[in-house]
Every structure is written in C-alpha cells, then in structure tokens.
Design an enzyme around this catalytic site. Structure first.
Site, PDB file in Angstrom:
ATOM      1  N   GLU A 175       0.820  -1.221   0.000  1.00 55.91           N
ATOM      2  CA  GLU A 175       0.000   0.000   0.000  1.00 55.91           C
ATOM      3  C   GLU A 175       0.856   1.274   0.000  1.00 55.91           C
ATOM      4  O   GLU A 175       1.117   1.843   1.049  1.00 55.91           O
ATOM      5  CB  GLU A 175      -0.962   0.039   1.194  1.00 55.91           C
ATOM      6  N   LYS A 212      -2.786  -2.024  -2.876  1.00 54.77           N
ATOM      7  CA  LYS A 212      -3.811  -1.106  -2.369  1.00 54.77           C
ATOM      8  C   LYS A 212      -3.349   0.303  -2.701  1.00 54.77           C
ATOM      9  O   LYS A 212      -2.334   0.776  -2.180  1.00 54.77           O
ATOM     10  CB  LYS A 212      -4.031  -1.283  -0.871  1.00 54.77           C
TER      11      LYS A 212
END
Length: 296
Positions: A175, A212
């Site tokens: 992420e 993400k």
C-alpha cells in the site's frame, strides 16, 4: 496458503473492509462512531470499545460474504475473540478472508514521501498470524510529492518486506498511498506505477502480491497493474474522499475493487438501535459493492 481463500480474493465479486485503525487513529474512529474520549479512561478500555464496534460490524447480517471478500484487522483485533472464536476464525467460518495490518506507522516525511517505520518484530508477527489463520497482510506508506527517488524508496521498502511476508506463506497487500490532496497527484501516480511494474516483473511465478492504491486521477491508470500475472487483486483506498465521491471515482476503474475504512463506517453510530445500525451498514455495503462490481 488457503487455496479457496486465494481463489476468492482473485475472482470473487465484492470488496475488502478495512477495520484496522491502530492506536493513533482509534480515538478518531471512536469519535466518528459517537464515542468521545471521556467514554473510556485507559488505552485498554479504548481498544475494548473499538473491538465492540468492529464486532458489531462483523456480526451484522449486513456484513455478508456475498459482498465482503475480506477484512483487514488490527493486531489486537486478531488476538481478540468474537462469539468465542478468534476474529480470523470467525471471519473464515463466515466465508470472509482475514488480513492483518503489520506496519508500525509512518516515519517523518523526507524526499516527498513517508516510509514505514521499522517493523522489528515482523517474523514473530507473521508466525502468530499463521497460527491465527490470517491469509494476508497490509502495510502503508504515503507519497506526497512526485519525487522519483522518494517514490523509488517507498516501493523498494514495500517489496522487500513483501517478499519476507511471501516467504512466511502469506499474501502481502502493498500500500503506497498517494495523498489525494497532492497538487501533482497524477504525476506521482505515473512514477509509482512504473516503479511497481519494475518490481512486479522481478517476482517469480510463486510470488504473488495485492496492491492497495489511491484511486487514480486518470481513470484506468493502473490497468497494466490490474492485469499483471503476479497481482492477485488491485484494491483502492478511499483516502479521505466521501463515500459518494470515492464510489464515483472507483466506478471508472476496471478491475479495481474497494478497500474502504472511513467511507464504510461513516454513517454508523454507537447510539443507533441494532435495526438502525444494520440498515446504515447495509446502505454503505451495497453502494461500495456496486461501485466495485459495476463499472462505467
């Protein structure tokens, strides 16, 4: 690795719920839920309150495996129980894939980015995650400016730790969030996409990751990442957008599903009756599911 959970994450219709607020963000999450700081007197009580909130969400009939593919948990939630079962076991029995947030927060900004703080106990955390039936992990960095060397460092750190997570038999969610308020967000996303692609191309056939990412400024900017054979799934964070705006932007990106936190829980309140709570959660779940599955 649980093959049926891997198949669900790869091919299932739905989205991932992010219920992984940590020590720093928990007071804000509780306040948004209607529980101010005077409603608890210690950190232990605070975490009890947030576990009650998460339990209420997870056990709601509106939180269905027909819409929810996975849930990202905070470490203390992993070690807590729901109806007598450890949280990951409860989720797995419900047909929902459990993930664990493993980062320790962000370092100070340097070169336009915030790297992750060192994760000194990663191997021990991964060992316990395997014991608790966790499928994958999540770790967050933040990009504020299109600084090539800073973004390169962010992606390198993410993939270095990601490989250690893969070695432990888990699937890492990488992420590297791009700040949605950045004046050059699109430029940062171009640099980020190229850096990620370079690292993906260096993975072996046995090494798989999830990504993400902030919803890109340019629709379908991450199309090559979505289609890469080493990527199980690309999920999007809401990043401070309202649920309506996040859903609208998400709908423009083929193959990308939601992994929302604030946008999921925004209308939930501790003082709602169970009927009101379930209805508010269902409205949020249905809209996020629709944006994840039905594209423009």
């Amino acid at each position: 690795m649980n093959k049926s959970q891997l198949d669900k994450m790869k091919n299932g219709k739905g989205f991932i719920a992010a219920l992984d607020q940590s020590g720093g963000s928990t007071p804000k999450a509780l306040a948004a839920y209607g529980l101010l700081e005077d409603s608890y007197s210690s950190e232990e009580e605070m975490f009890d309150k947030v576990h009650e909130m998460r339990t209420r969400i997870i056990t709601s009939p509106s939180f269905s495996p027909d819409s929810i593919l996975g849930v990202i948990l905070f470490e203390q939630t992993m070690d807590s129980k729901i109806e007598g079962k450890y949280t990951a076991d409860y989720l797995a029995d419900k047909g929902i894939v459990p993930f664990l947030k493993v980062d320790k927060g962000l370092a100070e900004e340097e070169n336009g980015v915030q790297l992750m703080k060192p994760i000194s106990d990663l191997e021990e955390t991964l060992r316990r995650a395997n014991e608790r039936g966790i499928f994958g992990t999540k770790m967050r960095s933040v990009i504020h400016e299109p600084n090539e060397s800073g973004i390169k460092e962010v992606v390198q750190q993410q993939f270095e730790i990601g490989k250690r997570i893969i070695e432990a038999g888990l699937v890492p969610i990488i992420e590297p969030e791009v700040n949605i308020h950045s004046e050059q967000k699109e430029k940062s996303e171009e640099i980020l996409s190229n850096e990620i692609m370079e690292h993906l191309n260096g993975l072996s056939e046995e090494e798989n990751v999830m990504l993400k990412l902030s919803i890109p400024t340019k629709a379908n900017a991450f199309k090559e990442l979505v289609e890469h054979p080493r990527v199980v799934r690309v999920v999007a964070l809401s990043g401070g957008y309202s649920r309506e705006e996040a859903n609208e932007k998400l709908r423009e990106n083929d193959g990308v599903i939601a992994s929302f936190s604030r946008a999921l829980a925004a209308d939930l309140n501790a003082n709602q009756t169970q009927e009101e709570f379930d209805a508010a959660l269902k409205k949020a779940v249905d809209s996020i599911y629709d944006a994840s599955v039905h594209k423009k």
